[in-house]
Design an enzyme around this catalytic site. Structure first.
Site, mmCIF file in Angstrom:
data_model
loop_
_atom_site.group_PDB
_atom_site.id
_atom_site.type_symbol
_atom_site.label_atom_id
_atom_site.label_comp_id
_atom_site.label_asym_id
_atom_site.label_seq_id
_atom_site.Cartn_x
_atom_site.Cartn_y
_atom_site.Cartn_z
ATOM 1 N N ASP A 60 -38.145 -20.520 -58.015
ATOM 2 C CA ASP A 60 -37.931 -19.612 -56.900
ATOM 3 C C ASP A 60 -37.983 -20.456 -55.617
ATOM 4 O OD1 ASP A 60 -38.920 -16.142 -56.549
ATOM 5 O OD2 ASP A 60 -37.635 -17.404 -55.308
HETATM 6 C C1 GLC Z 1 -36.660 -15.174 -53.027
HETATM 7 C C2 GLC Z 1 -36.951 -14.311 -54.230
HETATM 8 C C3 GLC Z 1 -35.997 -14.517 -55.378
HETATM 9 C C4 GLC Z 1 -34.629 -14.891 -54.848
HETATM 10 C C5 GLC Z 1 -34.759 -16.247 -54.175
HETATM 11 C C6 GLC Z 1 -33.440 -16.715 -53.561
HETATM 12 O O1 GLC Z 1 -37.843 -15.629 -52.433
HETATM 13 O O2 GLC Z 1 -38.264 -14.358 -54.772
HETATM 14 O O3 GLC Z 1 -35.980 -13.295 -56.129
HETATM 15 O O4 GLC Z 1 -33.695 -14.947 -55.906
HETATM 16 O O5 GLC Z 1 -35.781 -16.269 -53.186
HETATM 17 O O6 GLC Z 1 -33.105 -15.895 -52.477
#
Ligand code: GLC
Length: 721
Positions: free
Chosen positions: A289
């Protein structure tokens, strides 16, 4: 099953890559915000938080600012993927650099959060899950993939299948609610819709299952907080939804921000290697993430970025979303022997494999400006978004007010009734202002006369439509709430309308269950509209005027009071002292223990009668049947739900567990015999020593239109010895 030709090409390419180029493939870069101002993204969000900038100003600033995609880093082979690069022309420009201007010409893979649509926005996942219709979920995923791939995207960070039992957690909006089976079926349908069975299609979108694992169990419903639970509960209630989505063929998995029993998911070898690859045979790509690898320092697990990189890669993480830890430290870690070349090659291979499977090496340019324009907001997509919205909104109360008569004079109240942009809900990054239509837009389009409710004396009308609830910024990531009560302003508005003596229909917009007690008190009807997407207004009017008969049912329990969280979910255990009139039983002094609206609940403009339930053991499981009749004067679709309970087991078992369901279309007066087959494995659970067991003995079967109102049949289940 791996493709031998692809594996051969991976092996050949690996043999020609330098250590730096391998590290570069592990790095997903975001676009830096430059030019318009010299503020960082974090500074902007801080300015919004402390009121120095409005959200609208921030959104405009961020969405219009030129992005720096670090082209020189790309040319140097230091970037393998982008996050958030939207637009086929921009993507082709960057892909051209990757393919034509780097030493080995390895194409990029471009990821984006396509969570419930791209330009045409379907209802938020929690809403769409209330349709209990995998075919619909798959069709809206296909729609999203057609639009997103036309805009230069090859991977979506979806489906999210985090079982969410605590509505204080803002990301319940992105889930299919509190049940494991529904989240698993939702994820499976989305994976199939995004990917199709041919990933080389230009409109195939690689699915990334998230957030692995149990992110929805964040303590206190507070985002990013710890997750601590027994291995039994993890295996029975939280792991199954990820397994089903992975086994549907998802080609990527994203570990969650949270720790699981003390080990952050980003560095959790048990999750990323033992379970995901060892037990489930997953051979796709894992991607962290955003910044999550670096945040292992905050967790108190890594002393620095170097150690975070080492822990994550050795645990089974392949790609680093934007932290830069892999890019900065993998080379030295391999040279120091702290990461083996074999381990590094595994990670690089997983990434190259996905790029080969998508056909990007041989066919890197997937769309252009003309194709992109043609793909968006087509009549077919708008019609599907409207169908999904009609099937997602739950009728929670109706004292005979609905359906409205055509020609009824309407008083329209509440700011959310006129704000189309709020209808998209959370995670609708590509939507443009004006794309989504409000109730007011719908009334205008249909030339239905209405009067707006203002501070002035109330307008003369036959019925009030009162829009209340949450704005989209109040739901989704980093949007946990300590109170789920309606705002004082919403309650005051409902009360003011009620005191007029005219009937009131409340339309509730939200990304989560709210405490709707005041709405139940002051309104004659309640439609839970969630954040219903592009076709919000038209679909709401379709339901309010009865052109479509409501069929949706809740996939998350609605609390009577916030303090019931997180215990109000339907598959709770009974305790030794189930709540009752006797003082010394499990309940609250100041609130009921039952939810205001139970899991599986939803009304219709017709009625359904359940009768003649039967259940018997069959080869390998239990066969149950029931008769359902449409007792009203209009056709309807009834979501018939089959639950079971094991009343005497080796561990305490839920009072209800959803085993199966069927959406039955019934004409007025029509009866249907609905049958369910429950495999014996569905009855199984883990004993105290983590042995998976299936008991001999009594099994209760409960079937009905929600988790509370069911008929019961008992089965003495004796397994073949
Ligand atoms: C965010 C979220 C995740 C998302 C990623 C990219 O913090 O936790 O669900 O896909 O970043 O935007």
């Amino acid at each position: 099953m791996k493709n031998p030709e692809i594996e051969k090409r991976i092996k050949d390419l690996l043999g020609r890559m330098t250590l730096e180029e391998k590290a570069g493939q592990l790095h997903q870069a975001g676009g830096s915000i430059v030019g318009a101002f010299d503020l960082s993204f974090e500074e902007i969000l801080t300015m919004v938080a402390d009121g120095r900038m409005t959200e609208e100003e921030a959104h405009k600033m961020i969405s219009t600012a030129k992005r720096d995609w670090h082209e020189d880093d790309l040319r140097a082979g230091r970037i393998g993927s982008y996050l958030g690069l939207v637009g086929s022309e921009e993507m082709n420009r960057m892909q051209h650099i990757a393919v034509e201007e780097t030493r080995l010409g390895i194409p990029l893979i471009n990821g984006f959060d396509v969570i419930h649509g791209f330009r045409t926005i379907a209802p938020i996942p929690l809403a769409e899950s209330c349709a209990w219709e995998p075919d619909l979920w798959q069709r809206t995923a296909r729609m999203a993939a057609e639009e997103a791939t036309a805009a230069g995207i090859q991977m979506t960070f979806s489906p999210m299948v985090d079982v969410s039992k605590d509505p204080r957690w803002g990301r319940i909006a992105e889930s299919a609610g509190e049940d494991a089976l529904l989240n698993g079926l939702y994820g499976e349908a989305k994976v199939r819709g995004y990917q199709t069975d041919d990933l080389t299609r230009h409109d195939a979108l690689a699915a990334c299952v998230k957030h692995f694992a149990a992110y929805g169990a964040a303590e206190g419903g507070r985002d990013y907080n710890r997750v601590d639970m027994s291995p039994q509960r993890f295996e029975e209630e939280y792991l199954p939804s990820y397994e089903r989505a992975v086994k549907a063929g998802a080609r990527a998995v994203m570990p969650a921000f949270n720790d699981l029993n003390g080990v952050p998911c980003s560095v959790n070898k048990k999750l990323l290697t033992d379970i995901l690859r060892g037990r489930w045979g997953f051979d796709g790509m894992t991607i962290s993430d955003a910044n999550a690898i670096a945040e292992c320092i905050n967790h108190g697990i890594a002393a620095d970025r170097r150690e975070a990189a080492c822990l994550a890669l050795n645990a089974g993480m392949d790609m680093d979303m934007t932290s830069g830890c892999f890019l900065d430290h993998v080379k030295e870690l391999v040279e120091a022997g702290e990461i083996s070349m074999e381990k590094l090659d595994e990670a690089v291979s997983d990434i190259l494999r996905l790029k080969f499977e998508l056909g990007l090496f041989d066919d890197p340019y997937r769309s252009d400006a003309e194709q992109e324009k043609a793909a968006m907001l087509t009549p077919a997509h708008l019609a599907l978004a409207r169908e999904a919205a009609q099937k997602s909104m739950v009728l929670l109360k109706n004292d005979g007010l609905l359906p409205l008569k055509e020609g009824a004079r309407i008083g329209l109240a509440g700011a959310l009734a006129s704000d189309g942009d709020e209808m998209s809900g959370t995670w609708a990054g590509a939507v443009q202002p004006g794309d989504c239509r409000s109730i007011r837009d719908g009334l205008d389009e249909e030339k239905i006369s209405y009067a707006m409710v203002t501070e002035e004396p109330l307008p003369d009308c036959d019925v009030f439509l009162c829009a209340i609830g949450e704005r989209k910024a109040e739901s989704g990531e980093a949007a946990s709430r300590a109170s789920l009560e309606l705002t004082d302003a919403d309650i005051a508005l409902l009360k003011r309308l009620k005191e007029s003596g005219k009937p009131v229909a409340a339309v509730v917009f939200a990304g989560r269950p709210l405490c709707l007690g005041p709405a139940a008190e002051y309104a004659d009807a309640i439609l839970m509209a969630w954040h219903p997407g592009t076709e919000a207004g038209p679909a709401i009017l379709d339901l309010l005027f009865g052109r479509v008969n409501p069929s949706a049912k809740l996939t998350a329990s609605f609390p009577a009071a916030t303090g019931q969280c997180p215990t109000l979910y339907y598959d709770h255990i009974r305790t030794g002292r189930p709540a009752g009139k006797f003082k010394y039983t499990s309940k609250y002094l100041d609130a009921p223990v039952e939810p205001l609206f139970p899991f599986g609940f939803g009304l219709s403009y017709t009625g359904y009668r359940y009768s003649d339930i039967t259940a018997a053991q069959t080869e390998g499981g239990i066969h149950a049947e029931i008769t359902v009749q449409n007792t009203g004067d209009r056709p309807g679709s009834e979501i018939v739900q089959c639950y079971f309970r094991d009343p005497a087991a080796r561990r305490v078992r839920p009072v209800r567990k959803l085993a199966a369901f069927e959406k039955a279309d019934l004409q007025p007066g029509e009866s249907k015999r609905i049958a369910f087959d429950i495999p014996e494995t569905a009855l199984g659970y883990y004993d105290q020593d983590m042995n998976f067991v299936i008991d001999d003995g009594l099994i209760e079967i409960h079937i009905g239109g929600n988790a509370r109102d069911t008929l019961q049949a008992d089965v003495r289940f004796i397994r073949e010895k």
